[in-house]
Design a protein around this motif. Sequence first.
Motif, PDB file in Angstrom:
ATOM      1  N   PHE A 172      81.993  -4.196  62.146  1.00  0.00           N
ATOM      2  CA  PHE A 172      81.073  -3.202  61.599  1.00  0.00           C
ATOM      3  C   PHE A 172      79.704  -3.823  61.323  1.00  0.00           C
ATOM      4  O   PHE A 172      78.664  -3.207  61.591  1.00  0.00           O
ATOM      5  CB  PHE A 172      81.638  -2.578  60.320  1.00  0.00           C
ATOM      6  CG  PHE A 172      80.727  -1.531  59.734  1.00  0.00           C
ATOM      7  CD1 PHE A 172      80.687  -0.260  60.278  1.00  0.00           C
ATOM      8  CD2 PHE A 172      79.887  -1.834  58.666  1.00  0.00           C
ATOM      9  CE1 PHE A 172      79.828   0.700  59.764  1.00  0.00           C
ATOM     10  CE2 PHE A 172      79.028  -0.878  58.149  1.00  0.00           C
ATOM     11  CZ  PHE A 172      78.999   0.394  58.695  1.00  0.00           C
ATOM     12  N   VAL A 173      79.704  -5.054  60.786  1.00  0.00           N
ATOM     13  CA  VAL A 173      78.431  -5.728  60.501  1.00  0.00           C
ATOM     14  C   VAL A 173      77.637  -5.925  61.796  1.00  0.00           C
ATOM     15  O   VAL A 173      76.426  -5.652  61.855  1.00  0.00           O
ATOM     16  CB  VAL A 173      78.675  -7.083  59.785  1.00  0.00           C
ATOM     17  CG1 VAL A 173      77.412  -7.921  59.751  1.00  0.00           C
ATOM     18  CG2 VAL A 173      79.181  -6.833  58.364  1.00  0.00           C
ATOM     19  N   ILE A 174      78.332  -6.371  62.857  1.00  0.00           N
ATOM     20  CA  ILE A 174      77.643  -6.556  64.149  1.00  0.00           C
ATOM     21  C   ILE A 174      77.109  -5.215  64.664  1.00  0.00           C
ATOM     22  O   ILE A 174      75.964  -5.117  65.131  1.00  0.00           O
ATOM     23  CB  ILE A 174      78.593  -7.190  65.191  1.00  0.00           C
ATOM     24  CG1 ILE A 174      79.023  -8.586  64.722  1.00  0.00           C
ATOM     25  CG2 ILE A 174      77.908  -7.280  66.560  1.00  0.00           C
ATOM     26  CD1 ILE A 174      80.101  -9.207  65.580  1.00  0.00           C
ATOM     27  N   ALA A 175      77.946  -4.172  64.539  1.00  0.00           N
ATOM     28  CA  ALA A 175      77.519  -2.843  65.012  1.00  0.00           C
ATOM     29  C   ALA A 175      76.312  -2.349  64.217  1.00  0.00           C
ATOM     30  O   ALA A 175      75.381  -1.771  64.781  1.00  0.00           O
ATOM     31  CB  ALA A 175      78.676  -1.845  64.899  1.00  0.00           C
ATOM     32  N   ALA A 176      76.313  -2.601  62.891  1.00  0.00           N
ATOM     33  CA  ALA A 176      75.212  -2.123  62.049  1.00  0.00           C
ATOM     34  C   ALA A 176      73.919  -2.881  62.371  1.00  0.00           C
ATOM     35  O   ALA A 176      72.843  -2.282  62.448  1.00  0.00           O
ATOM     36  CB  ALA A 176      75.570  -2.284  60.572  1.00  0.00           C
ATOM     37  N   ILE A 177      74.037  -4.197  62.569  1.00  0.00           N
ATOM     38  CA  ILE A 177      72.837  -4.991  62.872  1.00  0.00           C
ATOM     39  C   ILE A 177      72.268  -4.594  64.232  1.00  0.00           C
ATOM     40  O   ILE A 177      71.068  -4.320  64.369  1.00  0.00           O
ATOM     41  CB  ILE A 177      73.155  -6.502  62.846  1.00  0.00           C
ATOM     42  CG1 ILE A 177      73.474  -6.937  61.405  1.00  0.00           C
ATOM     43  CG2 ILE A 177      71.994  -7.318  63.410  1.00  0.00           C
ATOM     44  CD1 ILE A 177      73.982  -8.363  61.298  1.00  0.00           C
ATOM     45  N   THR A 178      73.126  -4.531  65.255  1.00  0.00           N
ATOM     46  CA  THR A 178      72.642  -4.182  66.591  1.00  0.00           C
ATOM     47  C   THR A 178      72.125  -2.737  66.589  1.00  0.00           C
ATOM     48  O   THR A 178      71.096  -2.446  67.215  1.00  0.00           O
ATOM     49  CB  THR A 178      73.750  -4.350  67.641  1.00  0.00           C
ATOM     50  OG1 THR A 178      74.944  -3.693  67.176  1.00  0.00           O
ATOM     51  CG2 THR A 178      74.059  -5.808  67.887  1.00  0.00           C
ATOM     52  N   GLY A 179      72.819  -1.856  65.871  1.00  0.00           N
ATOM     53  CA  GLY A 179      72.367  -0.464  65.782  1.00  0.00           C
ATOM     54  C   GLY A 179      71.018  -0.372  65.086  1.00  0.00           C
ATOM     55  O   GLY A 179      70.126   0.345  65.536  1.00  0.00           O
ATOM     56  N   GLY A 180      70.870  -1.143  64.007  1.00  0.00           N
ATOM     57  CA  GLY A 180      69.606  -1.169  63.274  1.00  0.00           C
ATOM     58  C   GLY A 180      68.459  -1.650  64.153  1.00  0.00           C
ATOM     59  O   GLY A 180      67.355  -1.088  64.124  1.00  0.00           O
ATOM     60  N   LEU A 181      68.729  -2.671  64.950  1.00  0.00           N
ATOM     61  CA  LEU A 181      67.705  -3.211  65.846  1.00  0.00           C
ATOM     62  C   LEU A 181      67.259  -2.158  66.856  1.00  0.00           C
ATOM     63  O   LEU A 181      66.059  -1.973  67.090  1.00  0.00           O
ATOM     64  CB  LEU A 181      68.241  -4.441  66.585  1.00  0.00           C
ATOM     65  CG  LEU A 181      68.268  -5.741  65.784  1.00  0.00           C
ATOM     66  CD1 LEU A 181      68.990  -6.834  66.568  1.00  0.00           C
ATOM     67  CD2 LEU A 181      66.848  -6.194  65.445  1.00  0.00           C
TER      68      LEU A 181
END
Lengths: 166, 160
Positions: free
Chosen positions: A77-86
């Motif tokens: 989820f953290v990876i998804a949130a960071i990449t999504g945020g970018l």
Amino acid sequence: MKAFTDFLHWVETTPLAILVSQSTYGFSAIDMFHIASVSVVFGMIAILDLRLTGMAFSDFSVTDLSRQVLPWTWAAFVIAAITGGLMFTGQAVKYSVNFAFLVKIALIALAGLNVLVFHFITYRGVAKWDRGVPVPWAAKLAGALSLVIWIAVTAYGRFTAYYMFP
Amino acid sequence: MAELSQWVGSLPISLAMRRITWLVPMLQTLHILSIGIVLSSVVMIDLRIWRASRSGTAIARSEHFIPWMWTALAIATLTGIALMFGAPRSWRDGAFVAKLYMMAAATMATVALPIMLRRNDCGGKDAGVPAQLVGVAALLLWLGATLAGRGRWIAGALGG
């Protein structure tokens, strides 16, 4: 509302956002990791959800399954949130008016609320229904909600991309 | 091969897929969700054979999750094939070819894993080092195939 739109315009001018939107392959590379991590989030949490709803994995205790599943879910989820945020920063204004994107964000918030209620209220009594006995309706509901919400989050993520880049 | 790709793209089913706008995102969603189950099933088996979890035997763990894994893989493959009608892939696309190779290798590792666990000295109670390595290889290969599936852009990035 104008202040918010101004803020989104500002987001798009930050160096990070420019890096995402201007580089030829930056967006595609981030998107690749976003999709992969979203699939891991769903795959891992679905195992616990299926156990909670009583559809599968009754051989495992709820606490045992949680311990195994949740670290992977959160990491993904953290990876998804960071990449999504970018990806968001690159075209913040356009995303903010994308209906599918707004639904997706609302659904993620709902998933968060579901986790909070489950963790701080329902899960407190887990010792009584950890294994071998039916799960209480509140836990079943949490599992079913989580399954439906994450399927919908993934679907609205795809529709977000579809409306952004038709 | 480029002709094949073009021919597939001109089929009525391909044209229909581009016209029905919700079909591609729906198929993609199913594709992503089923890949998630493939990955999580392998993670759950790996957790037991690497002894990060000690509940149940290694063989029981694989028997629990392997059916989910194959079912999900079947759905991922079918939706993947269906998606190719909407956007045909080419054998010249290195990422696509790499994905197919990784899928083949990952499938072999996933088939081998339960066999290795069953043939193990302790009758599948725990995993030996070879099975542990095959388990990790399976996870990395499925993960690699997942990433490569979204790697259409890589050829361009490499200047191909």
